[in-house]
Design a protein around this motif. Structure first.
Motif, PDB file in Angstrom:
ATOM      1  N   LEU A  41      32.736  -4.388  16.006  1.00  7.65           N
ATOM      2  CA  LEU A  41      32.720  -3.816  14.450  1.00  7.65           C
ATOM      3  C   LEU A  41      33.518  -2.872  14.387  1.00  7.65           C
ATOM      4  O   LEU A  41      33.988  -1.898  14.871  1.00  7.65           O
ATOM      5  CB  LEU A  41      31.781  -2.295  14.018  1.00  7.65           C
ATOM      6  CG  LEU A  41      30.187  -2.856  14.420  1.00  7.65           C
ATOM      7  CD1 LEU A  41      28.817  -1.548  14.419  1.00  7.65           C
ATOM      8  CD2 LEU A  41      30.088  -3.439  13.051  1.00  7.65           C
ATOM      9  N   ALA A  42      34.268  -2.768  13.229  1.00 12.23           N
ATOM     10  CA  ALA A  42      35.550  -2.333  12.679  1.00 12.23           C
ATOM     11  C   ALA A  42      35.636  -1.605  11.542  1.00 12.23           C
ATOM     12  O   ALA A  42      35.623  -1.449  10.374  1.00 12.23           O
ATOM     13  CB  ALA A  42      36.560  -3.286  12.136  1.00 12.23           C
ATOM     14  N   LEU A  43      35.075  -0.323  12.304  1.00 10.20           N
ATOM     15  CA  LEU A  43      34.745   1.357  10.973  1.00 10.20           C
ATOM     16  C   LEU A  43      35.800   2.035  11.691  1.00 10.20           C
ATOM     17  O   LEU A  43      36.065   1.604  13.194  1.00 10.20           O
ATOM     18  CB  LEU A  43      33.722   1.765  11.864  1.00 10.20           C
ATOM     19  CG  LEU A  43      32.485   0.695  11.717  1.00 10.20           C
ATOM     20  CD1 LEU A  43      30.938   1.491  12.062  1.00 10.20           C
ATOM     21  CD2 LEU A  43      31.510   0.621  10.477  1.00 10.20           C
ATOM     22  N   THR A  44      36.409   2.809  10.345  1.00 13.16           N
ATOM     23  CA  THR A  44      37.185   3.667  11.345  1.00 13.16           C
ATOM     24  C   THR A  44      37.024   4.919  11.460  1.00 13.16           C
ATOM     25  O   THR A  44      35.647   5.182  11.712  1.00 13.16           O
ATOM     26  CB  THR A  44      37.680   4.528   9.118  1.00 13.16           C
ATOM     27  OG1 THR A  44      36.643   4.960   8.592  1.00 13.16           O
ATOM     28  CG2 THR A  44      38.505   3.318   8.075  1.00 13.16           C
ATOM     29  N   ARG A  45      37.611   6.096  12.483  1.00 12.73           N
ATOM     30  CA  ARG A  45      37.321   7.197  13.007  1.00 12.73           C
ATOM     31  C   ARG A  45      35.831   8.030  11.619  1.00 12.73           C
ATOM     32  O   ARG A  45      35.081   8.207  12.116  1.00 12.73           O
ATOM     33  CB  ARG A  45      37.652   7.614  13.151  1.00 12.73           C
ATOM     34  CG  ARG A  45      37.599   8.578  14.196  1.00 12.73           C
ATOM     35  CD  ARG A  45      38.517   9.483  15.191  1.00 12.73           C
ATOM     36  NE  ARG A  45      39.089   8.403  16.135  1.00 12.73           N
ATOM     37  CZ  ARG A  45      40.846   7.904  16.170  1.00 12.73           C
ATOM     38  NH1 ARG A  45      41.826   8.425  14.837  1.00 12.73           N
ATOM     39  NH2 ARG A  45      40.922   7.569  17.218  1.00 12.73           N
ATOM     40  N   GLN A  46      36.534   8.482  10.983  1.00  9.33           N
ATOM     41  CA  GLN A  46      35.937   8.424   9.475  1.00  9.33           C
ATOM     42  C   GLN A  46      34.573   7.912   9.669  1.00  9.33           C
ATOM     43  O   GLN A  46      33.448   9.278   9.398  1.00  9.33           O
ATOM     44  CB  GLN A  46      36.529   9.500   9.014  1.00  9.33           C
ATOM     45  CG  GLN A  46      38.090   9.702   8.275  1.00  9.33           C
ATOM     46  CD  GLN A  46      38.937   8.750   9.226  1.00  9.33           C
ATOM     47  OE1 GLN A  46      38.854   7.805   9.606  1.00  9.33           O
ATOM     48  NE2 GLN A  46      40.107   9.052   8.547  1.00  9.33           N
ATOM     49  N   ALA A  47      34.725   7.290   9.307  1.00 11.98           N
ATOM     50  CA  ALA A  47      33.518   6.521   9.214  1.00 11.98           C
ATOM     51  C   ALA A  47      32.414   6.607  10.272  1.00 11.98           C
ATOM     52  O   ALA A  47      31.094   6.761  10.099  1.00 11.98           O
ATOM     53  CB  ALA A  47      33.357   4.811   8.482  1.00 11.98           C
ATOM     54  N   VAL A  48      32.897   5.959  11.087  1.00  6.31           N
ATOM     55  CA  VAL A  48      32.040   6.454  12.731  1.00  6.31           C
ATOM     56  C   VAL A  48      31.761   8.167  12.339  1.00  6.31           C
ATOM     57  O   VAL A  48      30.278   8.305  12.975  1.00  6.31           O
ATOM     58  CB  VAL A  48      32.348   6.049  13.931  1.00  6.31           C
ATOM     59  CG1 VAL A  48      32.068   6.619  15.338  1.00  6.31           C
ATOM     60  CG2 VAL A  48      32.857   4.605  14.038  1.00  6.31           C
ATOM     61  N   SER A  49      32.740   9.180  11.905  1.00  4.12           N
ATOM     62  CA  SER A  49      31.599  10.385  12.565  1.00  4.12           C
ATOM     63  C   SER A  49      31.032  10.594  11.545  1.00  4.12           C
ATOM     64  O   SER A  49      29.985  11.373  11.512  1.00  4.12           O
ATOM     65  CB  SER A  49      32.910  11.307  11.467  1.00  4.12           C
ATOM     66  OG  SER A  49      33.785  11.739  12.973  1.00  4.12           O
ATOM     67  N   GLN A  50      30.994   9.961  10.122  1.00  2.71           N
ATOM     68  CA  GLN A  50      29.449   9.982   8.770  1.00  2.71           C
ATOM     69  C   GLN A  50      28.670  10.231  10.005  1.00  2.71           C
ATOM     70  O   GLN A  50      27.123   9.715   9.252  1.00  2.71           O
ATOM     71  CB  GLN A  50      29.893   9.541   7.765  1.00  2.71           C
ATOM     72  CG  GLN A  50      31.139  10.254   6.743  1.00  2.71           C
ATOM     73  CD  GLN A  50      31.520   9.528   6.069  1.00  2.71           C
ATOM     74  OE1 GLN A  50      30.999   8.753   5.520  1.00  2.71           O
ATOM     75  NE2 GLN A  50      32.676   9.974   5.280  1.00  2.71           N
ATOM     76  N   HIS A  51      28.038   8.426  10.128  1.00  2.70           N
ATOM     77  CA  HIS A  51      27.001   7.993  10.885  1.00  2.70           C
ATOM     78  C   HIS A  51      26.729   8.835  12.011  1.00  2.70           C
ATOM     79  O   HIS A  51      25.765   9.026  12.203  1.00  2.70           O
ATOM     80  CB  HIS A  51      27.310   6.619  11.714  1.00  2.70           C
ATOM     81  CG  HIS A  51      27.650   5.173  10.197  1.00  2.70           C
ATOM     82  ND1 HIS A  51      26.506   4.992   9.557  1.00  2.70           N
ATOM     83  CD2 HIS A  51      28.280   4.963  10.197  1.00  2.70           C
ATOM     84  CE1 HIS A  51      27.335   4.777   8.758  1.00  2.70           C
ATOM     85  NE2 HIS A  51      28.381   3.514   9.587  1.00  2.70           N
ATOM     86  N   LEU A  52      27.572   9.223  12.931  1.00  2.00           N
ATOM     87  CA  LEU A  52      26.984  10.012  13.907  1.00  2.00           C
ATOM     88  C   LEU A  52      26.361  11.316  13.262  1.00  2.00           C
ATOM     89  O   LEU A  52      25.625  11.838  14.395  1.00  2.00           O
ATOM     90  CB  LEU A  52      28.692  10.960  14.789  1.00  2.00           C
ATOM     91  CG  LEU A  52      28.942   9.778  15.470  1.00  2.00           C
ATOM     92  CD1 LEU A  52      29.598  10.237  16.143  1.00  2.00           C
ATOM     93  CD2 LEU A  52      27.952   9.384  16.251  1.00  2.00           C
ATOM     94  N   GLY A  53      26.872  11.770  12.244  1.00  2.00           N
ATOM     95  CA  GLY A  53      26.065  13.294  11.470  1.00  2.00           C
ATOM     96  C   GLY A  53      24.833  12.953  11.248  1.00  2.00           C
ATOM     97  O   GLY A  53      24.341  13.595  11.224  1.00  2.00           O
ATOM     98  N   LEU A  54      25.058  11.477  10.420  1.00  2.78           N
ATOM     99  CA  LEU A  54      23.429  11.450   9.772  1.00  2.78           C
ATOM    100  C   LEU A  54      22.582  11.154  10.897  1.00  2.78           C
ATOM    101  O   LEU A  54      21.484  11.544  11.366  1.00  2.78           O
ATOM    102  CB  LEU A  54      24.054   9.901   9.383  1.00  2.78           C
ATOM    103  CG  LEU A  54      22.465   9.648   7.901  1.00  2.78           C
ATOM    104  CD1 LEU A  54      23.113   9.006   6.936  1.00  2.78           C
ATOM    105  CD2 LEU A  54      21.329   9.339   8.536  1.00  2.78           C
ATOM    106  N   LEU A  55      22.892  10.914  12.226  1.00  4.40           N
ATOM    107  CA  LEU A  55      21.789  10.568  13.590  1.00  4.40           C
ATOM    108  C   LEU A  55      21.767  11.831  13.478  1.00  4.40           C
ATOM    109  O   LEU A  55      20.503  11.940  14.219  1.00  4.40           O
ATOM    110  CB  LEU A  55      23.022   9.688  14.466  1.00  4.40           C
ATOM    111  CG  LEU A  55      22.915   8.134  14.022  1.00  4.40           C
ATOM    112  CD1 LEU A  55      23.891   7.282  14.723  1.00  4.40           C
ATOM    113  CD2 LEU A  55      21.902   7.411  14.350  1.00  4.40           C
TER     114      LEU A  55
END
Lengths: 99, 128
Positions: A41-55
């Motif tokens: 999964l080629a996700l940016t750090r910002q994208a991962v951060s957003q996913h973490l926030g939602l989880l």
């Protein structure tokens, strides 16, 4: 307020949960590395951060500060509601529309 | 051009020298006064003419927030190569070094991340 099903609907967020099952208690850096190398999964750090926030918002993830570090932990407690609703024999007579 | 010196920002040069030589086993190369601080470099063991690591004072006000933000997210400031990352992990842990990431296979490398006690996370990497 994001709901549990919406959180689980995104493949990237399921991959994050899988990565935390590989090893619980990871930094953002380690999670990003695992997602790119182990889950392709080629996700940016910002994208991962957003996913973490939602989880975190739906209770599937908790964060823990230890000194200057921040670790992410899996919390499967909210999944219990899914099991209860459809797999628990005692609740099999629930009416449609109940939560 | 040739890379001769690279640097890591440290909160205390004497403490950094102690950790980088005493715990990580680098060797002191240059140590001369430079204003209020020192031009203080270390080299890899057995490679006295190789790239030097400058233990640079982190006094500039921009450096503190930068280091704090990297550490919070577990991001290493720099990376050093090792022959056997698991062996280094075991050795450094016995020496009391704090790791934020144990050895993890990442395709062509296996990496681990530790705290250098001077305000930075450092990655060690073994190439396969």
């Amino acid at each position: 307020m994001a709901d549990l099903y919406e959180a689980l609907a995104a493949p990237a967020r399921r991959a994050i949960l899988d990565a935390l099952r590989e090893r619980d208690g990871q930094t953002l850096f380690e999670l990003c590395a695992r997602l790119s190398m182990h889950y392709d999964l080629a996700l940016t750090r910002q994208a991962v951060s957003q996913h973490l926030g939602l989880l975190e918002a739906v209770g599937l993830l908790t964060t823990r500060r230890e000194g200057r570090y921040k670790y992410h932990h899996l919390d499967t407690t909210p999944l219990g509601a899914i099991v209860e609703r459809w797999l628990s024999p005692s609740r099999s007579t629930r009416q449609e529309g109940e939560t | 051009m040739k890379i001769v010196v690279t640097s890591v920002f440290v909160d205390d040069q004497e403490k950094a020298l102690s950790f980088y030589t005493g715990t990580l086993d680098f060797e002191k190369k240059t140590d001369v006064p430079a204003g209020a601080y020192r031009w203080l470099t270390v080299v890899s063991p057995g490679d006295a003419n190789g790239v030097e690591l400058l233990l640079e004072p982190d006094q500039h006000p921009a450096v503190g927030p930068f280091k704090t933000a990297l550490v919070e997210d577990g991001i290493p400031y720099t990376s050093f190569r090792v022959e056997d990352v698991q062996a280094e992990y075991d050795r450094l842990q016995r020496a009391g070094v704090r790791f934020t990431q144990p050895p993890v296979a990442m395709g062509p490398v296996t990496t681990a991340v530790f705290d250098d006690t001077c305000g930075n996370l450092i990655q060690i990497a073994q190439m396969h």
